[in-house]
Design a protein around this motif. Structure first.
Motif, PDB file in Angstrom:
ATOM      1  N   PRO A   1       2.399 -15.101  -1.997  1.00 23.96           N
ATOM      2  CA  PRO A   1       1.267 -14.431  -2.648  1.00 23.96           C
ATOM      3  C   PRO A   1       1.333 -12.935  -2.349  1.00 23.96           C
ATOM      4  CG  PRO A   1       0.517 -16.359  -1.439  1.00 23.96           C
ATOM      5  CD  PRO A   1       1.958 -16.147  -1.078  1.00 23.96           C
ATOM      6  N   PRO A   2       0.875 -12.101  -3.279  1.00 17.17           N
ATOM      7  CA  PRO A   2       0.962 -10.660  -3.057  1.00 17.17           C
ATOM      8  C   PRO A   2       0.075 -10.194  -1.897  1.00 17.17           C
ATOM      9  CG  PRO A   2      -0.302 -11.115  -5.032  1.00 17.17           C
ATOM     10  CD  PRO A   2       0.229 -12.427  -4.544  1.00 17.17           C
ATOM     11  N   MET A   3       0.462  -9.072  -1.356  1.00 13.51           N
ATOM     12  CA  MET A   3      -0.339  -8.364  -0.354  1.00 13.51           C
ATOM     13  C   MET A   3      -0.990  -7.185  -1.079  1.00 13.51           C
ATOM     14  SD  MET A   3       0.333  -9.893   2.449  1.00 13.51           S
ATOM     15  CE  MET A   3       1.283 -10.015   3.897  1.00 13.51           C
ATOM     16  N   ILE A   4      -2.084  -6.709  -0.525  1.00 10.60           N
ATOM     17  CA  ILE A   4      -2.737  -5.518  -1.064  1.00 10.60           C
ATOM     18  C   ILE A   4      -2.452  -4.381  -0.093  1.00 10.60           C
ATOM     19  CG2 ILE A   4      -4.910  -4.430  -1.725  1.00 10.60           C
ATOM     20  CD1 ILE A   4      -6.035  -7.267  -2.151  1.00 10.60           C
ATOM     21  N   ALA A   5      -1.919  -3.286  -0.632  1.00 10.20           N
ATOM     22  CA  ALA A   5      -1.609  -2.139   0.220  1.00 10.20           C
ATOM     23  C   ALA A   5      -2.370  -0.920  -0.267  1.00 10.20           C
ATOM     24  CB  ALA A   5      -0.115  -1.852   0.223  1.00 10.20           C
ATOM     25  N   THR A   6      -2.837  -0.144   0.688  1.00  4.08           N
ATOM     26  CA  THR A   6      -3.440   1.153   0.412  1.00  4.08           C
ATOM     27  C   THR A   6      -2.565   2.197   1.080  1.00  4.08           C
ATOM     28  OG1 THR A   6      -5.652   0.190   0.386  1.00  4.08           O
ATOM     29  CG2 THR A   6      -5.508   2.583   0.661  1.00  4.08           C
ATOM     30  N   ASN A   7      -2.113   3.150   0.287  1.00  6.17           N
ATOM     31  CA  ASN A   7      -1.288   4.251   0.778  1.00  6.17           C
ATOM     32  C   ASN A   7      -2.028   5.547   0.478  1.00  6.17           C
ATOM     33  OD1 ASN A   7       0.903   2.516   1.472  1.00  6.17           O
ATOM     34  ND2 ASN A   7       1.436   2.421  -0.692  1.00  6.17           N
ATOM     35  N   VAL A   8      -2.223   6.362   1.500  1.00  7.81           N
ATOM     36  CA  VAL A   8      -2.938   7.627   1.335  1.00  7.81           C
ATOM     37  C   VAL A   8      -1.963   8.759   1.639  1.00  7.81           C
ATOM     38  CG1 VAL A   8      -4.897   9.044   2.078  1.00  7.81           C
ATOM     39  CG2 VAL A   8      -5.123   6.542   1.972  1.00  7.81           C
ATOM     40  N   TYR A   9      -1.961   9.747   0.757  1.00  9.35           N
ATOM     41  CA  TYR A   9      -1.054  10.889   0.868  1.00  9.35           C
ATOM     42  C   TYR A   9      -1.860  12.180   0.910  1.00  9.35           C
ATOM     43  CZ  TYR A   9       2.076   7.257  -0.673  1.00  9.35           C
ATOM     44  OH  TYR A   9       2.752   6.068  -0.763  1.00  9.35           O
ATOM     45  N   LEU A  10      -1.358  13.124   1.682  1.00 10.00           N
ATOM     46  CA  LEU A  10      -1.982  14.437   1.821  1.00 10.00           C
ATOM     47  C   LEU A  10      -0.975  15.487   1.383  1.00 10.00           C
ATOM     48  CD1 LEU A  10      -4.599  15.776   2.927  1.00 10.00           C
ATOM     49  CD2 LEU A  10      -3.410  15.988   5.106  1.00 10.00           C
ATOM     50  N   ARG A  11      -1.416  16.458   0.604  1.00  7.91           N
ATOM     51  CA  ARG A  11      -0.524  17.544   0.179  1.00  7.91           C
ATOM     52  C   ARG A  11      -0.673  18.711   1.131  1.00  7.91           C
ATOM     53  NH1 ARG A  11      -0.977  20.340  -5.589  1.00  7.91           N
ATOM     54  NH2 ARG A  11      -2.520  21.575  -4.501  1.00  7.91           N
TER      55      ARG A  11
ATOM     56  N   HIS B   1      -1.835   0.762   4.837  1.00  9.02           N
ATOM     57  CA  HIS B   1      -2.569  -0.412   5.304  1.00  9.02           C
ATOM     58  C   HIS B   1      -2.278  -1.556   4.341  1.00  9.02           C
ATOM     59  CE1 HIS B   1      -6.755  -2.371   6.250  1.00  9.02           C
ATOM     60  NE2 HIS B   1      -5.736  -3.143   6.565  1.00  9.02           N
ATOM     61  N   THR B   2      -1.703  -2.617   4.870  1.00  7.65           N
ATOM     62  CA  THR B   2      -1.396  -3.781   4.055  1.00  7.65           C
ATOM     63  C   THR B   2      -2.120  -4.993   4.617  1.00  7.65           C
ATOM     64  OG1 THR B   2       0.783  -2.893   3.547  1.00  7.65           O
ATOM     65  CG2 THR B   2       0.455  -5.226   3.126  1.00  7.65           C
ATOM     66  N   SER B   3      -2.706  -5.783   3.715  1.00  5.06           N
ATOM     67  CA  SER B   3      -3.379  -7.001   4.152  1.00  5.06           C
ATOM     68  C   SER B   3      -3.161  -8.090   3.105  1.00  5.06           C
ATOM     69  CB  SER B   3      -4.870  -6.750   4.376  1.00  5.06           C
ATOM     70  OG  SER B   3      -5.476  -6.303   3.189  1.00  5.06           O
ATOM     71  N   PRO B   4      -3.294  -9.354   3.510  1.00  6.00           N
ATOM     72  CA  PRO B   4      -3.157 -10.453   2.551  1.00  6.00           C
ATOM     73  C   PRO B   4      -4.248 -10.374   1.488  1.00  6.00           C
ATOM     74  CG  PRO B   4      -3.104 -11.269   4.815  1.00  6.00           C
ATOM     75  CD  PRO B   4      -3.516  -9.827   4.876  1.00  6.00           C
ATOM     76  N   ALA B   5      -3.889 -10.765   0.289  1.00  4.21           N
ATOM     77  CA  ALA B   5      -4.865 -10.795  -0.803  1.00  4.21           C
ATOM     78  C   ALA B   5      -5.642 -12.105  -0.739  1.00  4.21           C
ATOM     79  CB  ALA B   5      -4.151 -10.673  -2.145  1.00  4.21           C
ATOM     80  N   PRO B   6      -6.970 -12.048  -0.727  1.00  6.48           N
ATOM     81  CA  PRO B   6      -7.763 -13.280  -0.629  1.00  6.48           C
ATOM     82  C   PRO B   6      -7.795 -14.086  -1.921  1.00  6.48           C
ATOM     83  CG  PRO B   6      -9.202 -11.392  -0.820  1.00  6.48           C
ATOM     84  CD  PRO B   6      -7.797 -10.859  -0.732  1.00  6.48           C
ATOM     85  N   ASP B   7      -7.698 -13.426  -3.081  1.00 13.42           N
ATOM     86  CA  ASP B   7      -7.830 -14.109  -4.371  1.00 13.42           C
ATOM     87  C   ASP B   7      -6.696 -13.660  -5.276  1.00 13.42           C
ATOM     88  OD1 ASP B   7      -8.536 -15.157  -6.829  1.00 13.42           O
ATOM     89  OD2 ASP B   7     -10.217 -13.798  -7.126  1.00 13.42           O
TER      90      ASP B   7
END
Length: 143
Positions: free
Chosen positions: A102-112, A123-129
């Motif tokens: 099942p896919p994971m959900i990732a949030t990637n934050v970038y600063l210029r 930040h990666t976490s398992p997808a609940p649905d």
């Protein structure tokens, strides 16, 4: 290794996932901002803060010898002048095992900054649905 300058957050993200696929910790770390406030959270894992802790977490993952392949999809991108937030689905497979997890959900934050776009958070976490995720109408870019 000379630090590349990423012209866009998408360039930085592409370099991050390409380095991950090659298990190239030096290339992966060039994507990260040189800041002690950077944060990385692996799925179900601890929170690592600062470059030394993040490097060690990736080193341990790569040292396991398990080669992971990641394909991203359904990117939702929110970008301002100096910061970009990307939410993506990560489809992870283990090399040699074609079974799709099942896919994971990732949030990637970038600063210029003066060195282009650099990652400050992953930040990666398992997808609940997973069924609901796959039905969403994406990708989207929000400005």
């Amino acid at each position: 290794m000379t630090r590349p300058i990423f012209a866009t957050p998408e360039d930085a993200e592409r370099a991050f996932y390409e380095a991950f696929a090659r298990m190239d910790i030096d290339a992966l770390m060039t994507v990260w901002a040189e800041d002690e406030e950077v944060v990385c959270i692996h799925p179900g894992g601890a929170r690592f803060s600062g470059l030394p802790a993040i490097r060690e977490a990736w080193r341990q993952l790569f040292a396991s010898g398990v080669k992971l392949r990641i394909r991203t999809s359904q990117a939702i991108r929110n970008q301002a002048m100096l910061m970009a937030v990307h939410s993506v689905l990560e489809h992870v497979t283990v090399e040699g095992d074609e079974q799709m997890s099942p896919p994971m959900i990732a949030t990637n934050v970038y600063l210029r900054g003066s060195q282009g776009w650099q990652m400050i958070l992953h930040h990666t976490s398992p997808a609940p649905d997973t069924e609901g995720l796959m039905l969403q109408d994406t990708p989207r870019i929000v400005h």
